[in-house]
Design an enzyme around this catalytic site. Structure first.
Site, PDB file in Angstrom:
ATOM      1  N   CYS A 145      13.271  49.638  -1.360  1.00 53.79           N
ATOM      2  CA  CYS A 145      13.216  48.221  -1.039  1.00 53.79           C
ATOM      3  C   CYS A 145      12.125  47.575  -1.869  1.00 53.79           C
ATOM      4  O   CYS A 145      11.441  48.237  -2.630  1.00 53.79           O
ATOM      5  CB  CYS A 145      12.882  48.020   0.438  1.00 53.79           C
ATOM      6  SG  CYS A 145      14.029  48.849   1.544  1.00 53.79           S
ATOM      7  N   LEU A 151      17.275  47.307   0.704  1.00 51.12           N
ATOM      8  CA  LEU A 151      18.390  48.144   0.279  1.00 51.12           C
ATOM      9  C   LEU A 151      18.666  49.042   1.477  1.00 51.12           C
ATOM     10  O   LEU A 151      17.835  49.866   1.851  1.00 51.12           O
ATOM     11  CB  LEU A 151      18.013  48.991  -0.945  1.00 51.12           C
ATOM     12  CG  LEU A 151      19.116  49.938  -1.435  1.00 51.12           C
ATOM     13  CD1 LEU A 151      20.313  49.162  -1.962  1.00 51.12           C
ATOM     14  CD2 LEU A 151      18.599  50.859  -2.522  1.00 51.12           C
ATOM     15  N   ASN A 155       8.372  50.691   1.971  1.00 48.82           N
ATOM     16  CA  ASN A 155       9.435  50.990   1.028  1.00 48.82           C
ATOM     17  C   ASN A 155       9.418  52.501   0.873  1.00 48.82           C
ATOM     18  O   ASN A 155       8.401  53.068   0.516  1.00 48.82           O
ATOM     19  CB  ASN A 155       9.113  50.267  -0.294  1.00 48.82           C
ATOM     20  CG  ASN A 155       9.821  50.867  -1.494  1.00 48.82           C
ATOM     21  OD1 ASN A 155       9.286  50.884  -2.588  1.00 48.82           O
ATOM     22  ND2 ASN A 155      11.013  51.368  -1.317  1.00 48.82           N
ATOM     23  N   GLY A 156      10.543  53.146   1.158  1.00 54.43           N
ATOM     24  CA  GLY A 156      10.559  54.600   0.989  1.00 54.43           C
ATOM     25  C   GLY A 156      11.382  55.295   2.048  1.00 54.43           C
ATOM     26  O   GLY A 156      12.159  54.666   2.767  1.00 54.43           O
ATOM     27  N   THR A 194       6.243  56.689 -25.178  1.00 52.77           N
ATOM     28  CA  THR A 194       7.254  57.657 -24.737  1.00 52.77           C
ATOM     29  C   THR A 194       7.970  57.155 -23.481  1.00 52.77           C
ATOM     30  O   THR A 194       9.160  57.408 -23.286  1.00 52.77           O
ATOM     31  CB  THR A 194       6.621  59.054 -24.526  1.00 52.77           C
ATOM     32  OG1 THR A 194       7.669  59.978 -24.271  1.00 52.77           O
ATOM     33  CG2 THR A 194       5.631  59.080 -23.405  1.00 52.77           C
ATOM     34  N   ARG A 237      10.653  54.589 -24.626  1.00 53.64           N
ATOM     35  CA  ARG A 237      11.777  55.296 -25.276  1.00 53.64           C
ATOM     36  C   ARG A 237      12.689  55.960 -24.253  1.00 53.64           C
ATOM     37  O   ARG A 237      13.906  55.853 -24.308  1.00 53.64           O
ATOM     38  CB  ARG A 237      11.233  56.421 -26.160  1.00 53.64           C
ATOM     39  CG  ARG A 237      10.667  55.971 -27.471  1.00 53.64           C
ATOM     40  CD  ARG A 237      10.131  57.213 -28.167  1.00 53.64           C
ATOM     41  NE  ARG A 237       9.352  56.877 -29.346  1.00 53.64           N
ATOM     42  CZ  ARG A 237       8.597  57.751 -29.987  1.00 53.64           C
ATOM     43  NH1 ARG A 237       8.523  59.001 -29.557  1.00 53.64           N
ATOM     44  NH2 ARG A 237       7.917  57.395 -31.053  1.00 53.64           N
TER      45      ARG A 237
END
Length: 561
Positions: free
Chosen positions: A2, A50, A75-76, A337, A340
């Site tokens: 969320c 969510l 959130n979690g 990195t 990418r």
């Protein structure tokens, strides 16, 4: 998964400030809500949902009749909420996993509450009776949380930094936006005018120590001997347990499958347990790459072996290059990195959102850091140095791989689950003798591979496949994705700009045109926030000037590719 957001002590009109909360709407596409705190008119919560568990009562801020003075925005996922509820005989009002925080806090206080949580989480807990505000974040920072505190006590909190950059306040000096440290909670006193004062910052989880919640875990106490067979059996038991507890969902579960060791072990274990738990649907797996990429070919072999519903997302360098700016906006970093590797993950997450109904996505993040999977570990001067670097990487995950994995999936409203970062599993692995964990016979992650040998869980050639950086394996061996990117960006930055780079960007000055371009895009969206990244990710013990594994002398592509 969320998006959470809160303000305490705002001098500005809250309805104006709320527009900032809409910047993280992608994290929770199912519903959103703003709520003022009664009695504290300049404090409010914002929440983007969510829905994964308890479709009916899952809206936040979460409040229950028993403790009307407690407000929770989190959130979690808390994987042990049932276990703890039984253990302490709590009487739950909803089926929301986060309700356990309210009961634990009320009975034991913030320190013990935090240390008993097994899961990934970021929370904002308000106790109006005792006038306290608490912020907390899981061991490795799998779930993000940022805060901004002014000199006069105005506190703003958000899942992503972008939700705080436009917050206005009357304080003279601008407030810094900083990430809450993983495994820590911070306590604030709440004043009558809604302003706060930070009074305590404590660590409740440390990655090298067995977590307090292990006492109540479903896997019993493990044999403590360091005999090799015992260790391998413990690794298997804890890894399987890590995947099993993450099956908690009322939405469809899928899995990222790059064809490397880590994602293949996760996918294979997930498919096996889904059958045991009699899930009503086949597990969908997703890989991304160009037609002849080593990753796509390897993922195909794994998918055929484990029997999942496999999807291949085709990826061209042009599509990747077009996505770079959007990706940097979501990431909130310019680390080379990370950018990418995020492009492929961002595009595969976009595909999952648009073309499938999987919402909960398993992934192999964290394994390289934990099991010394990076190729540079072959160069470690001693096992002790390797072990120390492994712990350093684990503690910095929230700046790099975990940040990438969260933001690229959250950008498309998906929930990421990372079994390799299960606290019980990681603390056990890090407690093993240093000599056991180093690369052996020229093969990195030897202990992990050896633990799954002879089980036919994944094909043998995958079990012993060399490490490919995700951003490299997406394209053919002949030409890496990062080379395509560098060639394209060559014309975007001129030599004159490069010469002045260290003056233009004194913090983390870019050394290549690619790095310069990433930094430019970052500064466009987040001017003056370069300090969010303390340093670039780079291999150790080697004079590398580029983070790609393919530039290291020890990199040798597999013969059969």
């Amino acid at each position: 998964m969320c998006g959470i957001w809160a303000l305490f002590g705002s001098d500005e009109c809250l309805s104006v400030q709320c527009t900032s909360a809409m910047k993280i709407a992608h994290r929770g596409p199912d519903a959103f809500r703003f709520e003022n705190v009664n009695g504290f008119t300049n404090c409010c919560f914002g929440f983007h949902r969510l829905a994964i568990v308890d479709q009916l009562y899952g809206m936040q801020p979460l409040r229950i009749k028993k403790f009307p003075f407690l407000w929770l925005c989190y959130n979690g996922e808390i994987y042990n909420h049932h276990t703890l509820s039984k253990q302490f005989d709590f009487d739950h009002q909803t089926k929301v996993d986060g309700e356990i925080l309210l009961h634990l806090y009320h009975r034991f206080g913030i320190q013990k509450m935090s240390s008993l949580l097994d899961g990934v989480f970021a929370f904002i807990l308000l106790d109006t009776a005792n006038r306290k505000v608490f912020l907390g974040r899981d061991t490795y920072g799998v779930r993000p949380l940022f805060k901004s505190l002014t000199d006069d006590g105005f506190l703003a909190v958000c899942s992503e930094a972008k939700g705080l950059t436009d917050i206005t306040h009357s304080a003279a000096s601008p407030a810094n936006i900083v990430a809450l440290l993983p495994g820590h909670f911070e306590a604030f006193d709440l004043k009558q005018n809604g302003k706060v004062e930070s009074v305590q910052m404590d660590q409740f989880h440390c990655c090298t120590k067995e977590p307090d919640h292990a006492v109540y875990d479903t896997v019993e106490r493990l044999p403590t001997s360091f005999d090799e067979e015992t260790v391998k059996s413990n690794i298997r038991a804890l890894f399987e347990n890590a995947v099993r507890k993450r099956l908690m969902a009322q939405r469809r579960i899928g899995c990222l499958l790059s064809g490397g060791l880590d994602s293949s072990l996760v996918a294979a274990t997930l498919v096996k347990l889904a059958k045991e738990e009699k899930l009503q649907y086949p597990i969908q797996t997703f890989s991304i790459g160009s037609e002849d990429s080593p990753d796509v070919l390897a993922a195909r072999k794994v998918a055929a072996h484990i029997g999942c519903e496999h999807h291949e997302v085709n990826f061209t360098a042009e599509e990747g290059i077009q996505a770079v700016e959007e990706v940097i906006y979501h990431l909130e970093t310019y680390d080379i990195t990370t950018v990418r590797a995020s492009v492929g993950m961002y595009l595969v997450a976009k595909y999952i959102k648009e073309k499938s109904d999987s919402v909960v996505i398993f992934s192999g993040e964290g394994s390289d850091e934990l099991t010394q999977g990076y190729l540079y570990f072959h160069k470690a001067p001693t096992p002790k140095a390797a072990a120390e670097d492994s712990v350093r990487l684990m503690k910095e995950l929230y700046l790099f791989d975990v940040l990438r994995a969260d933001r690229t999936t959250a950008a498309h409203g998906l929930e990421l689950r990372v079994p390799f970062l299960d606290h019980r599993f990681t603390s056990y692995y890090l407690s093993l003798p240093e000599e056991m964990r180093i690369p052996k016979h020229g093969v990195e992650k030897h202990l992990l591979r050896d633990s799954f040998k002879g089980l036919n869980l994944i094909p043998d050639e995958i079990l012993w496949r060399r490490k490919e950086a995700f951003s490299d394996g997406m394209m053919s061996v002949k030409k890496s994705w990062y080379v395509c990117l560098q060639e394209h960006l060559e014309s975007m930055v001129n030599d004159d700009q490069m010469e002045k780079a260290h003056k233009t960007f004194p913090h983390n000055p870019p050394r290549t045109k690619e790095a310069y371009y990433f930094r430019q895009v970052f500064e466009k969206h987040y001017p003056g926030q370069a300090e969010w990244l303390s340093h670039y990710w780079m291999p150790r013990w080697t004079n590398a000037s580029d983070p790609s594994a393919r530039t290291l002398a020890i990199y040798k592509p597999d013969k059969d590719q």
